[in-house]
Write a protein that holds these residues in place. Structure first.
Motif, mmCIF file in Angstrom:
data_model
loop_
_atom_site.group_PDB
_atom_site.id
_atom_site.type_symbol
_atom_site.label_atom_id
_atom_site.label_comp_id
_atom_site.label_asym_id
_atom_site.label_seq_id
_atom_site.Cartn_x
_atom_site.Cartn_y
_atom_site.Cartn_z
ATOM 1 N N ILE A 209 0.873 -1.168 0.000
ATOM 2 C CA ILE A 209 0.000 0.000 0.000
ATOM 3 C C ILE A 209 0.914 1.223 0.000
ATOM 4 O O ILE A 209 1.678 1.433 0.945
ATOM 5 C CB ILE A 209 -0.925 0.022 1.230
ATOM 6 C CG1 ILE A 209 -1.707 -1.294 1.338
ATOM 7 C CG2 ILE A 209 -1.882 1.222 1.151
ATOM 8 C CD1 ILE A 209 -2.391 -1.490 2.675
ATOM 9 N N ILE B 251 1.407 5.168 0.140
ATOM 10 C CA ILE B 251 0.624 6.215 0.800
ATOM 11 C C ILE B 251 1.292 7.577 0.652
ATOM 12 O O ILE B 251 2.501 7.712 0.890
ATOM 13 C CB ILE B 251 0.458 5.890 2.300
ATOM 14 C CG1 ILE B 251 -0.268 4.548 2.464
ATOM 15 C CG2 ILE B 251 -0.270 7.009 3.029
ATOM 16 C CD1 ILE B 251 -0.295 4.035 3.892
ATOM 17 N N GLN C 242 -7.187 4.055 5.276
ATOM 18 C CA GLN C 242 -7.577 5.356 4.715
ATOM 19 C C GLN C 242 -8.190 6.299 5.742
ATOM 20 O O GLN C 242 -8.318 7.491 5.482
ATOM 21 C CB GLN C 242 -8.536 5.165 3.539
ATOM 22 C CG GLN C 242 -7.857 4.572 2.328
ATOM 23 C CD GLN C 242 -8.791 4.419 1.147
ATOM 24 O OE1 GLN C 242 -10.008 4.539 1.265
ATOM 25 N NE2 GLN C 242 -8.224 4.141 -0.008
ATOM 26 N N ILE D 19 -3.415 11.139 5.946
ATOM 27 C CA ILE D 19 -3.276 10.488 4.646
ATOM 28 C C ILE D 19 -4.055 11.277 3.601
ATOM 29 O O ILE D 19 -5.207 11.643 3.815
ATOM 30 C CB ILE D 19 -3.781 9.034 4.702
ATOM 31 C CG1 ILE D 19 -2.843 8.194 5.557
ATOM 32 C CG2 ILE D 19 -3.908 8.449 3.297
ATOM 33 C CD1 ILE D 19 -3.275 6.748 5.707
ATOM 34 N N THR E 261 -3.969 6.868 -1.301
ATOM 35 C CA THR E 261 -3.381 5.537 -1.225
ATOM 36 C C THR E 261 -3.447 4.864 -2.591
ATOM 37 O O THR E 261 -4.316 5.171 -3.407
ATOM 38 C CB THR E 261 -4.096 4.628 -0.196
ATOM 39 O OG1 THR E 261 -5.431 4.386 -0.633
ATOM 40 C CG2 THR E 261 -4.093 5.242 1.197
ATOM 41 N N THR F 103 -3.087 0.765 -3.741
ATOM 42 C CA THR F 103 -2.883 -0.612 -3.292
ATOM 43 C C THR F 103 -2.400 -1.463 -4.467
ATOM 44 O O THR F 103 -3.031 -1.487 -5.526
ATOM 45 C CB THR F 103 -4.188 -1.194 -2.721
ATOM 46 O OG1 THR F 103 -4.628 -0.344 -1.655
ATOM 47 C CG2 THR F 103 -3.969 -2.598 -2.187
#
Length: 77
Positions: free
Chosen positions: A6, A8, A61, A66, A69, A71
């Protein structure tokens, strides 16, 4: 077992705090703050794609700081 990275992006100055919070989540194998276009990279695993999706959407999330993102599921070719 489904594994994924993931990637970020965080608000400026929040990478370390975000990585610390995410590292404690069940299903997270590793969370590191890094330099480059992404601020934190997480290695996660789950029993299914749906469970992985719930981890990302319902937990990762929602962490404060954040902004985005991405994935990337691991594939074995």
């Amino acid at each position: 077992m489904v594994q994924a990275y993931i990637l970020i992006q965080t608000e400026v100055g929040r990478a370390s705090a975000v990585a610390d919070v995410i590292a404690k989540m069940p299903g997270v194998v590793q969370a590191d703050d890094v330099a480059g276009p992404y601020d934190v990279i997480v290695r996660a695993e789950a029993q299914s794609v749906d469970e992985l999706g719930r981890l990302v959407v319902a937990q990762v999330q929602r962490v404060a700081g954040i902004t985005r993102t991405l994935t990337c599921p691991v594939v074995h070719l």
